[in-house]
Design an enzyme around this catalytic site. Structure first.
Site, PDB file in Angstrom:
ATOM      1  N   TYR A 176       0.845  -1.200   0.000  1.00 11.23           N
ATOM      2  CA  TYR A 176       0.000   0.000   0.000  1.00 11.23           C
ATOM      3  C   TYR A 176       0.880   1.249   0.000  1.00 11.23           C
ATOM      4  CZ  TYR A 176      -2.907   3.751   1.938  1.00 11.23           C
ATOM      5  OH  TYR A 176      -3.542   4.953   2.158  1.00 11.23           O
TER       6      TYR A 176
HETATM    7  N1  LIG Z   1      -8.624   7.000   6.192  1.00  9.95           N
HETATM    8  C1  LIG Z   1      -7.303   7.094   6.472  1.00  9.95           C
HETATM    9  O1  LIG Z   1      -6.860   6.921   7.606  1.00  9.95           O
HETATM   10  C2  LIG Z   1      -6.333   7.442   5.373  1.00  9.95           C
HETATM   11  C3  LIG Z   1      -5.022   7.747   5.732  1.00  9.95           C
HETATM   12  C4  LIG Z   1      -4.101   8.042   4.731  1.00  9.95           C
HETATM   13  C5  LIG Z   1      -4.490   8.087   3.415  1.00  9.95           C
HETATM   14  N2  LIG Z   1      -5.773   7.796   3.082  1.00  9.95           N
HETATM   15  C6  LIG Z   1      -6.167   7.885   1.669  1.00  9.95           C
HETATM   16  O2  LIG Z   1      -7.271   8.779   1.587  1.00  9.95           O
HETATM   17  C7  LIG Z   1      -8.138   8.363   0.532  1.00  9.95           C
HETATM   18  C8  LIG Z   1      -9.542   8.166   1.065  1.00  9.95           C
HETATM   19  O3  LIG Z   1      -9.491   7.159   2.063  1.00  9.95           O
HETATM   20  P1  LIG Z   1     -10.787   6.647   2.815  1.00  9.95           P
HETATM   21  O4  LIG Z   1     -10.378   6.337   4.193  1.00  9.95           O
HETATM   22  O5  LIG Z   1     -11.922   7.549   2.551  1.00  9.95           O
HETATM   23  O6  LIG Z   1     -11.008   5.259   2.071  1.00  9.95           O
HETATM   24  P2  LIG Z   1     -12.345   4.617   1.470  1.00  9.95           P
HETATM   25  O7  LIG Z   1     -11.991   3.239   1.066  1.00  9.95           O
HETATM   26  O8  LIG Z   1     -13.457   4.796   2.428  1.00  9.95           O
HETATM   27  O9  LIG Z   1     -12.618   5.514   0.202  1.00  9.95           O
HETATM   28  C9  LIG Z   1     -12.062   5.257  -1.078  1.00  9.95           C
HETATM   29  C10 LIG Z   1     -13.222   5.185  -2.075  1.00  9.95           C
HETATM   30  O10 LIG Z   1     -12.659   5.017  -3.380  1.00  9.95           O
HETATM   31  C11 LIG Z   1     -13.447   4.076  -4.085  1.00  9.95           C
HETATM   32  N3  LIG Z   1     -12.569   3.438  -5.078  1.00  9.95           N
HETATM   33  C12 LIG Z   1     -11.523   2.610  -4.841  1.00  9.95           C
HETATM   34  N4  LIG Z   1     -10.970   2.224  -6.001  1.00  9.95           N
HETATM   35  C13 LIG Z   1     -11.686   2.835  -6.993  1.00  9.95           C
HETATM   36  C14 LIG Z   1     -11.603   2.818  -8.409  1.00  9.95           C
HETATM   37  N5  LIG Z   1     -10.681   2.073  -9.052  1.00  9.95           N
HETATM   38  N6  LIG Z   1     -12.493   3.554  -9.111  1.00  9.95           N
HETATM   39  C15 LIG Z   1     -13.442   4.297  -8.474  1.00  9.95           C
HETATM   40  N7  LIG Z   1     -13.575   4.344  -7.135  1.00  9.95           N
HETATM   41  C16 LIG Z   1     -12.691   3.614  -6.403  1.00  9.95           C
HETATM   42  C17 LIG Z   1     -13.946   3.099  -3.036  1.00  9.95           C
HETATM   43  O11 LIG Z   1     -15.148   2.445  -3.433  1.00  9.95           O
HETATM   44  C18 LIG Z   1     -14.145   4.004  -1.821  1.00  9.95           C
HETATM   45  O12 LIG Z   1     -15.485   4.428  -1.717  1.00  9.95           O
HETATM   46  C19 LIG Z   1      -7.504   7.113  -0.061  1.00  9.95           C
HETATM   47  O13 LIG Z   1      -6.701   7.517  -1.146  1.00  9.95           O
HETATM   48  C20 LIG Z   1      -6.634   6.584   1.065  1.00  9.95           C
HETATM   49  O14 LIG Z   1      -5.574   5.797   0.585  1.00  9.95           O
HETATM   50  C21 LIG Z   1      -6.713   7.480   4.033  1.00  9.95           C
HETATM   51  O1  LIG Z   2      -2.098   7.078   7.997  1.00  7.88           O
HETATM   52  C1  LIG Z   2      -2.112   6.330   7.019  1.00  7.88           C
HETATM   53  O2  LIG Z   2      -1.451   6.608   6.029  1.00  7.88           O
HETATM   54  C2  LIG Z   2      -2.920   5.052   7.041  1.00  7.88           C
HETATM   55  O3  LIG Z   2      -3.799   5.104   8.148  1.00  7.88           O
HETATM   56  C3  LIG Z   2      -4.530   3.913   8.348  1.00  7.88           C
HETATM   57  O4  LIG Z   2      -3.628   2.849   8.610  1.00  7.88           O
HETATM   58  P1  LIG Z   2      -3.248   2.531  10.119  1.00  7.88           P
HETATM   59  O5  LIG Z   2      -2.626   3.678  10.806  1.00  7.88           O
HETATM   60  O6  LIG Z   2      -2.466   1.265  10.088  1.00  7.88           O
HETATM   61  O7  LIG Z   2      -4.683   2.339  10.808  1.00  7.88           O
HETATM   62  P2  LIG Z   2      -5.381   1.060  11.433  1.00  7.88           P
HETATM   63  O8  LIG Z   2      -5.375  -0.055  10.500  1.00  7.88           O
HETATM   64  O9  LIG Z   2      -6.680   1.536  11.946  1.00  7.88           O
HETATM   65  O10 LIG Z   2      -4.407   0.706  12.651  1.00  7.88           O
HETATM   66  C4  LIG Z   2      -4.244   1.624  13.730  1.00  7.88           C
HETATM   67  C5  LIG Z   2      -3.294   1.037  14.752  1.00  7.88           C
HETATM   68  O11 LIG Z   2      -3.901  -0.099  15.354  1.00  7.88           O
HETATM   69  C6  LIG Z   2      -2.999  -1.204  15.322  1.00  7.88           C
HETATM   70  N1  LIG Z   2      -3.774  -2.443  15.212  1.00  7.88           N
HETATM   71  C7  LIG Z   2      -4.470  -2.701  14.083  1.00  7.88           C
HETATM   72  C8  LIG Z   2      -5.211  -3.850  13.960  1.00  7.88           C
HETATM   73  C9  LIG Z   2      -5.248  -4.748  15.004  1.00  7.88           C
HETATM   74  O12 LIG Z   2      -5.908  -5.829  14.959  1.00  7.88           O
HETATM   75  N2  LIG Z   2      -4.547  -4.455  16.152  1.00  7.88           N
HETATM   76  C10 LIG Z   2      -3.813  -3.331  16.276  1.00  7.88           C
HETATM   77  O13 LIG Z   2      -3.174  -3.118  17.324  1.00  7.88           O
HETATM   78  C11 LIG Z   2      -2.095  -0.950  14.134  1.00  7.88           C
HETATM   79  O14 LIG Z   2      -0.856  -1.601  14.302  1.00  7.88           O
HETATM   80  C12 LIG Z   2      -1.956   0.567  14.205  1.00  7.88           C
HETATM   81  O15 LIG Z   2      -0.937   0.913  15.087  1.00  7.88           O
HETATM   82  C13 LIG Z   2      -5.379   3.591   7.108  1.00  7.88           C
HETATM   83  O16 LIG Z   2      -5.987   2.318   7.235  1.00  7.88           O
HETATM   84  C14 LIG Z   2      -4.548   3.611   5.842  1.00  7.88           C
HETATM   85  O17 LIG Z   2      -5.429   3.520   4.739  1.00  7.88           O
HETATM   86  C15 LIG Z   2      -3.784   4.893   5.805  1.00  7.88           C
HETATM   87  O18 LIG Z   2      -3.027   5.076   4.694  1.00  7.88           O
END
Ligand SMILES: NC(=O)c1ccc[n+]([C@@H]2O[C@H](COP(=O)([O-])OP(=O)(O)OC[C@H]3O[C@@H](n4cnc5c(N)ncnc54)[C@H](O)[C@@H]3O)[C@@H](O)[C@H]2O)c1
Ligand SMILES: O=C(O)[C@H]1O[C@H](OP(=O)(O)OP(=O)(O)OC[C@H]2O[C@@H](n3ccc(=O)[nH]c3=O)[C@H](O)[C@@H]2O)[C@H](O)[C@@H](O)[C@@H]1O
Length: 364
Positions: A176
């Site tokens: 990822y």
């Molecule tokens: N939520 C977090 O903690 C987090 C942290 C860092 C980065 N991001 C990034 O932020 C963005 C939004 O994340 P989110 O948490 O809302 O995730 P999410 O999965 O809820 O939203 C992504 C949306 O994109 C759509 N999608 C995926 N692939 C697609 C495709 N090929 N064509 C059209 N639609 C598509 C999915 O159906 C989904 O609704 C993503 O790029 C994610 O990688 C999220």
């Molecule tokens: O900041 C980001 O860039 C990323 O943030 C999240 O990733 P993450 O921080 O790993 O979020 P979670 O999957 O919710 O995990 C949060 C924390 O809980 C921990 N964890 C997760 C799952 C579990 O079963 N147990 C546990 O202790 C993970 O190690 C992590 O430290 C999002 O899922 C990613 O899409 C995003 O890109």
């Protein structure tokens, strides 16, 4: 063919889909049915911008939650076209209907650990899909300014915290993260060759109402309420496993700040004012919280004791610790996060309990 059917059903004249209210922007929002996309779309719409959403409604997590977000957006006047960002014909058709001034590109395969199960979905959405979007933007006239979601995961195995934008990002811990890093390099190319204006936002573990069921805070809540044990990862070096958890409303403000300061390119016929923008910002919260503390807050809010299963952090793509230096976003985007984890989780829990209260829906 089915894609065309979807776009044919998109309104081609203003109505519910109002795009022409100068001086506001016309924004194409990829990933609109997603967690962040839903909040950003409705905030843009509320302040008067025109927004057209795009989402493929894939089943990475419960699609009924995506449909419920769609229904919510529909009520605020944001229409979501159902289609894939890899469908260039569909994207071109959308650009023919609306001369977008901005593209907010949030569509991606998210989630760190799932990359070990389904690697190709990351290449499909985060690399090939991004290239499709940029190809269409490059040929559009006017060229839109693009703001897109990168990730804190690009800092990978870097342990120098807090992370600042100039720090190394060449040691991704997951596929990822590697695809998000690739996205940043791809953005560089499209800026260099075609003069596209591109702003990448490195979000740090975003949480809040309408969130993602695959994320720890969400499924911990579900499992604590069910009396199931929750695995809490502990680092092999006994150091803290923590995240710079960032509340969704703060992230939305950062996204709007990035859109508002993004410079529009002039398009194929126009004269360029100078080199187009290529920017990247951390959008975090500056106060990392150990995962065990997150669980304690949830216990208090839910009034249920968690069954903690502390286990060694597996080599599953997770990094041990994240912490954002946000001074650049503060200075240039006016970004100022204001919600601490306790306050934000309280809002999440209130939403969670009311959303699943009627017993008709169950978290999957
Ligand atoms: N939520 C977090 O903690 C987090 C942290 C860092 C980065 N991001 C990034 O932020 C963005 C939004 O994340 P989110 O948490 O809302 O995730 P999410 O999965 O809820 O939203 C992504 C949306 O994109 C759509 N999608 C995926 N692939 C697609 C495709 N090929 N064509 C059209 N639609 C598509 C999915 O159906 C989904 O609704 C993503 O790029 C994610 O990688 C999220
Ligand atoms: O900041 C980001 O860039 C990323 O943030 C999240 O990733 P993450 O921080 O790993 O979020 P979670 O999957 O919710 O995990 C949060 C924390 O809980 C921990 N964890 C997760 C799952 C579990 O079963 N147990 C546990 O202790 C993970 O190690 C992590 O430290 C999002 O899922 C990613 O899409 C995003 O890109």
């Amino acid at each position: 063919m089915s894609q065309m059917k979807h776009i044919d059903s998109a309104p081609s004249t203003p109505g519910k889909f109002k795009m022409e209210k100068s001086p506001y922007s016309r924004i194409s929002l990829g990933g609109a049915a997603g967690f962040v996309g839903t909040h950003v779309s409705s905030a843009l719409k509320r302040r008067g911008d025109g927004v057209l959403g795009l989402d493929n409604f894939n089943d990475y997590y419960d699609t009924s939650l995506k449909r419920a977000r769609q229904a919510l957006l529909d009520r605020t006047g944001v229409y979501i076209v159902e289609g894939d960002i890899n469908d260039v014909v569909l994207l071109k058709k959308l650009f023919d209907i609306v001369p977008f001034t901005h593209v907010m590109h949030l569509a991606a395969q998210a989630g760190v650990r799932y990359a070990m199960e389904n690697p190709s979905s990351y290449v499909h959405s985060n690399i090939a899909g991004l290239v499709s979007v940029l190809e269409v933007c490059k040929n559009a006239n006017p060229q839109p300014a693009i703001v897109w979601a990168s990730s804190s995961s690009v800092y990978g195995l870097n342990t120098k915290v807090p992370f600042s934008e100039r720090d190394r990002t060449d040691q991704p811990a997951s596929l990822y993260a590697a695809t998000k890093k690739a996205g940043e390099e791809i953005a560089h190319t499209y800026n260099h060759i075609y003069g596209l204006s591109l702003t990448g936002l490195r979000f740090f573990t975003v949480y809040g109402p309408w969130g993602r069921p695959d994320m720890a805070y969400f499924f911990f809540t579900k499992d604590i309420l069910k009396g199931k044990s929750i695995p809490i990862f502990e680092a092999a070096n006994h150091g803290t496993v923590a995240r710079d958890f960032t509340y969704i409303d703060d992230i939305v403000k950062g996204c709007l700040g990035a859109l508002d300061t993004a410079e529009k390119s002039t398009g194929s016929g126009g004269k360029k004012k100078g080199p187009a923008q290529l920017r990247v910002y951390n959008l975090g919260n500056t106060s990392p919280v150990p995962v065990s503390d997150l669980v304690s807050i949830l216990e208090r809010l839910l009034k249920v004791k968690a069954k903690r299963l502390v286990m060694k952090l597996p080599r599953n793509g997770d990094v041990q610790f994240t912490h954002a230096n946000i001074s650049l976003a503060q200075k240039e985007l006016g970004y100022k996060p204001s919600t601490d984890l306790q306050t934000g989780l309280k809002k999440f829990v209130r939403w969670y309990l009311s959303y699943y209260a009627d017993g008709k829906k169950s978290p999957q």
